[in-house]
Design an enzyme around this catalytic site. Structure first.
Site, short mmCIF file in Angstrom:
data_model
loop_
_atom_site.label_atom_id
_atom_site.label_comp_id
_atom_site.label_asym_id
_atom_site.label_seq_id
_atom_site.Cartn_x
_atom_site.Cartn_y
_atom_site.Cartn_z
N THR A 275 -25.07 52.47 -55.08
CA THR A 275 -25.32 52.98 -53.72
C THR A 275 -24.33 54.06 -53.32
O THR A 275 -24.67 54.98 -52.57
CB THR A 275 -25.26 51.79 -52.72
OG1 THR A 275 -26.34 50.92 -53.04
CG2 THR A 275 -25.41 52.23 -51.29
N SER B 298 -26.94 49.53 -60.14
CA SER B 298 -26.29 48.54 -61.01
C SER B 298 -27.21 47.40 -61.49
O SER B 298 -26.89 46.76 -62.48
CB SER B 298 -25.00 48.03 -60.41
OG SER B 298 -25.19 47.08 -59.41
N THR C 244 -22.80 47.78 -56.39
CA THR C 244 -22.12 46.53 -56.04
C THR C 244 -22.83 45.29 -56.58
O THR C 244 -22.22 44.23 -56.68
CB THR C 244 -21.98 46.41 -54.51
OG1 THR C 244 -23.28 46.45 -53.93
CG2 THR C 244 -21.12 47.52 -53.95
N1 ASP Z 1 -28.35 47.91 -55.39
C1 ASP Z 1 -27.16 48.72 -55.36
C2 ASP Z 1 -26.55 48.77 -56.75
O1 ASP Z 1 -25.93 47.80 -57.15
C3 ASP Z 1 -26.19 48.14 -54.40
C4 ASP Z 1 -24.88 48.88 -54.26
O2 ASP Z 1 -24.46 49.68 -55.06
O3 ASP Z 1 -24.23 48.57 -53.25
O4 ASP Z 1 -26.67 49.78 -57.43
#
Ligand code: ASP
Length: 323
Positions: free
Chosen positions: A13, A57, A90
């Site tokens: 993100t 991710s 995340t």
């Molecule tokens: N869905 C996103 C990811 O993990 C969430 C984030 O990066 O906060 O790529």
């Protein structure tokens, strides 16, 4: 002389914007654009950037983590590099950070960082988090603490950190132990050390490792599925102190009989598995069957450790020593 920090961008993100057609966030921001939002850090650090990938991710895999670990190893072995900061989504940040913690043997700081809000959102937290991660990477006290995650002005050890809230900025926690430090007005303050670090010297990994979450009334079919599908290791996130419903036991026994390492951890977010119960499916019975006790590791962290350990050996007794 300014200290050199290598920034490795993997996606998440932190590197996303909202696509107006989709009305949803998608990967959109390259490393240099991200760094242009944190220009001030150039006064304290000499930044080198590597665009490794730009993936959400949930698209991260153990094989990609392994490729990433090679890039990290290459850079921490450079004399001119003080530390490495990796931007990451995340959702699986805690898995990649523990993977790197186990496989990269370095005293230099290796920091993972992400954001909860994307670059199109009000209150985007990515730039501030990157700055905090860089300040941590150049702090001499961050040496010898293993891989760290820096989010929302808090510093966590890779082994313990987990995402606890789907959207909140303070989502990352070490539920049992707390953060090891904080970033306060760009100052790094450590409250405790990381004593339980471990290194596994693996030249390859085995990613076919299953994770089964324990739940009331589960039976052996789910275990049989993984055994019959050729999985090389199984982690069971058991109930309470490490117990499973009795109908799961025959499936687990079949896995053990085939020489598949089965690691037992708990679905509780705090506490170690303890082989206290002697009833059918109880932890003491499972231990006596030969299951490997995984201490207080969360299930997905135990899976990462088993993936790496199986790259070194498939001898169950040797693997037991890593846990
Ligand atoms: N869905 C996103 C990811 O993990 C969430 C984030 O990066 O906060 O790529």
């Amino acid at each position: 002389m300014k200290k050199k920090v290598v920034m490795i961008f993997t996606g998440g993100t932190i590197a996303m914007k909202v696509d107006p057609d989709l009305d949803a966030a998608v990967p959109a921001v390259e490393g240099n654009e991200l760094m242009s939002m944190v220009r001030d850090v150039n006064e304290v650090a000499d930044i080198e950037t590597i665009d490794f990938s730009n993936i959400p991710s949930p698209h991260m895999t153990p094989d990609i983590m392994f490729e990433l670990s090679k890039v990290v190893k290459e850079n921490v072995s450079r004399d001119d590099v003080t530390g490495v900061v990796i931007t990451h989504g995340t959702d699986t940040l805690e898995e990649t950070s523990y993977f790197l913690d186990l496989i990269v043997d370095t005293e230099k700081p290796v920091i993972l960082v992400g954001s909860m809000r994307n670059n199109s959102e009000l209150g985007y937290d990515g730039a501030a988090n990157i700055a905090s991660a860089i300040y941590t990477a150049i702090d001499p006290q961050a040496k010898n603490k293993g891989v760290l995650a820096v989010m929302n002005n808090e510093i966590f050890a890779a082994r313990d950190v987990t995402k606890t809230n789907t959207v909140a900025l303070d989502t990352f926690k070490s539920p049992e132990l707390g953060p090891i430090g904080i970033v306060s007005n760009n100052e790094i303050i450590f409250y405790r050390d990381v004593l339980n670090r471990q290194h596994i010297n693996a030249e390859k990994i085995e990613s076919k490792v299953a994770l089964i979450k324990g739940a009331a009334g589960l039976e052996s079919d789910i275990v049989d599925f993984y055994v019959d599908s050729g999985y090389k290791g199984i982690v069971i996130e058991a109930l309470g102190a490490g117990n499973v419903p009795p109908p799961m036991v025959p499936g687990i026994q079949r896995a053990i009989d085939k020489g598949i390492p089965v690691v037992l951890v708990s679905r509780c977010i705090n506490g170690r598995v303890e082989p206290v119960y002697g009833y059918e499916g109880g932890g003491k019975v499972l231990k006596d069957m030969g299951l490997i006790l995984g201490g207080n590791l969360l299930g997905h962290k135990a899976r990462i450790k088993l993936i790496i350990a199986l790259g070194v050996t498939n001898d169950v007794e040797e693997i037991r020593k890593y846990f």
